[in-house]
Design an enzyme around this catalytic site. Structure first.
Site, PDB file in Angstrom:
ATOM      1  N   ARG A  69       0.848  -1.194   0.000  1.00  0.00           N
ATOM      2  CA  ARG A  69       0.000   0.000   0.000  1.00  0.00           C
ATOM      3  C   ARG A  69       0.886   1.248   0.000  1.00  0.00           C
ATOM      4  O   ARG A  69       1.730   1.408   0.875  1.00  0.00           O
ATOM      5  CB  ARG A  69      -0.864  -0.013   1.255  1.00  0.00           C
ATOM      6  CG  ARG A  69      -1.899   1.073   1.278  1.00  0.00           C
ATOM      7  CD  ARG A  69      -2.614   1.033   2.594  1.00  0.00           C
ATOM      8  NE  ARG A  69      -3.525  -0.097   2.640  1.00  0.00           N
ATOM      9  CZ  ARG A  69      -4.820   0.018   2.905  1.00  0.00           C
ATOM     10  NH1 ARG A  69      -5.339   1.188   3.133  1.00  0.00           N
ATOM     11  NH2 ARG A  69      -5.584  -1.033   2.947  1.00  0.00           N
TER      12      ARG A  69
ATOM     13  N   THR B 273      -0.759   7.591  -1.131  1.00  0.00           N
ATOM     14  CA  THR B 273      -2.081   7.517  -1.773  1.00  0.00           C
ATOM     15  C   THR B 273      -2.971   6.452  -1.139  1.00  0.00           C
ATOM     16  O   THR B 273      -4.166   6.426  -1.364  1.00  0.00           O
ATOM     17  CB  THR B 273      -1.932   7.142  -3.260  1.00  0.00           C
ATOM     18  OG1 THR B 273      -1.376   5.829  -3.330  1.00  0.00           O
ATOM     19  CG2 THR B 273      -1.044   8.120  -4.006  1.00  0.00           C
TER      20      THR B 273
ATOM     21  N   ASP C 152      -4.361  -9.665  12.025  1.00  0.00           N
ATOM     22  CA  ASP C 152      -3.610  -9.640  10.769  1.00  0.00           C
ATOM     23  C   ASP C 152      -3.260 -11.082  10.383  1.00  0.00           C
ATOM     24  O   ASP C 152      -2.464 -11.740  11.058  1.00  0.00           O
ATOM     25  CB  ASP C 152      -2.337  -8.797  10.958  1.00  0.00           C
ATOM     26  CG  ASP C 152      -1.557  -8.659   9.658  1.00  0.00           C
ATOM     27  OD1 ASP C 152      -1.345  -7.528   9.216  1.00  0.00           O
ATOM     28  OD2 ASP C 152      -1.158  -9.708   9.072  1.00  0.00           O
TER      29      ASP C 152
ATOM     30  N   ASP D  56       0.536 -11.840   9.892  1.00  0.00           N
ATOM     31  CA  ASP D  56       1.280 -11.938  11.152  1.00  0.00           C
ATOM     32  C   ASP D  56       0.950 -13.236  11.889  1.00  0.00           C
ATOM     33  O   ASP D  56       1.836 -13.882  12.449  1.00  0.00           O
ATOM     34  CB  ASP D  56       0.929 -10.756  12.069  1.00  0.00           C
ATOM     35  CG  ASP D  56       1.652  -9.480  11.641  1.00  0.00           C
ATOM     36  OD1 ASP D  56       2.658  -9.596  10.922  1.00  0.00           O
ATOM     37  OD2 ASP D  56       1.200  -8.394  12.035  1.00  0.00           O
TER      38      ASP D  56
END
Ligand code: RB5
Length: 367
Positions: free
Chosen positions: A262, A266, A358, A361
């Site tokens: 990501r 933006t 997550d 993770d």
């Protein structure tokens, strides 16, 4: 308020009184019929258009009347987003707003006099939803609706399927991976198992062909897979956790990889790695990403495989948020989406709630 009102022949007379009340209170009212107490009409023909108009947001509220109000409430509550309360008194009407956030009121024209009906309507319109603990309950209804109501097809666009693969074995395993106490080892094994179990649903439409075999007793016609080519494409890194579980059942599938990060400025997903099978246009592509959260990376991954020539694409995830499903639906309406669970929403950090944290993770022990 913008109010849609409707009645069958048995509710017509009371509808006229309620309509006058609404106009005198300064509301905008659209009358969906009927226009006579003499001519019999079927209550679903009135209830469903009113309920759809309210559920779509064209009207703030709806009011439906039939002889008892029962038929109207049953029919209207079949419409996703219509929450109809059948009320016989002011207390129920107020509670239906405070606790249930009812957006449609059903009344019985053969049960209520004009005076009490007007008191009910006035109380119902002037009472607000209290939210708080009630929000959990109304959201739970909406959650059920999203899981079980098929999307309306977009005209002219082939609409993919949205399937929650909620077999009891899958639900059980999803419950364990949600638990924060589940170890990395167990989490990893369960993700593979769930992905494997989902293969039964994701490959349900694979074409078969007939052939013959000799059993120890006789020659018989059997069905075998007609050699359809498949490819699984995990989105790095969490998608990797699903690959082996799928390959155990479809060992000849090819594996592509897509890496996205990501952009911190933006917040858009940016491709950093993409290696796909050369004959991708001939294969059914299954993009793997355990968490469908905002839908940003899933949509970007689908964009990418489309640009490389893929034609038949499915997205397979374990937990989806409604926001992510909506985004993929909007950008890629023809793509089939499979998930083991549809959760409530995203929190302010973009995590699925209740979710499982997550997935990367938890798979790789990197927290
Ligand atoms: C019509 O006779 C009546 O059945 C209808 O108005 C309603 O009461 C149904 O629930």
């Amino acid at each position: 308020m913008n109010i849609a009102i409707g009645a069958d022949h048995a509710g017509f007379t009371l509808k006229e009184s309620v309509k006058n009340l609404l106009l005198s209170l300064g509301h905008h009212v659209d009358d969906f019929g009927t226009d006579s107490a003499e001519r019999s009409v079927d209550y679903p023909d009135i209830a469903i258009p009113v309920a759809e108009a309210v559920a779509s947001g064209t009207y703030d509220r709806g009011i439906l009347l039939c002889g008892t109000g029962i038929g109207m409430s049953i029919a209207a509550n079949k419409v996703k987003g219509a929450y109809t309360a059948l009320c016989h008194g002011v207390f129920e009407a107020q509670a239906s707003r405070k606790h249930n956030n009812a957006n449609i009121l059903a009344l019985g024209g053969r049960i209520l006099g004009e005076e009490i009906a007007c008191q009910i309507v006035t109380a119902w319109l002037s009472t607000s939803f209290e939210g708080e603990r009630h929000l959990r309950r109304t959201r739970s209804i909406q959650h059920y609706e999203r899981r079980n109501t098929p999307e309306h097809p977009v005209p002219g666009v082939e609409t993919g399927r949205f399937i929650v693969v909620d077999h009891p074995l899958i639900q059980h395993k999803v419950a364990i991976i949600r638990d924060k106490r589940t170890s990395v080892k167990e989490f990893r094994e369960l993700v593979q198992e769930i992905a494997g179990l989902m293969v039964y649903e994701t490959t349900r439409d694979l074409p078969l062909e007939e052939t013959c075999v000799e059993t120890p007793l006789e020659r018989t016609v059997v069905k075998t897979l007609s050699g359809k080519k498949l490819a699984v494409v995990p989105v790095l890194r969490a998608g990797l956790g699903m690959v082996d579980g799928i390959l155990r059942l479809v060992p000849n599938a090819k594996v592509g990889h897509i890496g996205l990060y990501r952009d911190p400025e933006t917040l858009e997903p940016v491709e950093y790695y993409c290696k796909l099978p050369g004959d991708i246009q001939e294969r059914d592509i299954y993009i793997l990403d355990p968490m469908l959260a905002t839908g940003g990376s899933a949509s970007a991954a689908i964009d990418l495989v489309k640009r490389k020539g893929a034609r038949k694409i499915s997205l397979v995830c374990l937990i989806a948020a409604p926001e992510g499903v909506a985004k993929v639906r909007e950008r890629h309406p023809e793509v089939d989406i499979f998930t083991a669970a549809l959760d409530k929403h995203l929190n302010d950090h973009g995590y699925i709630v209740p979710g499982l944290g997550d997935a990367g993770d938890r798979l790789f022990g990197t927290k």
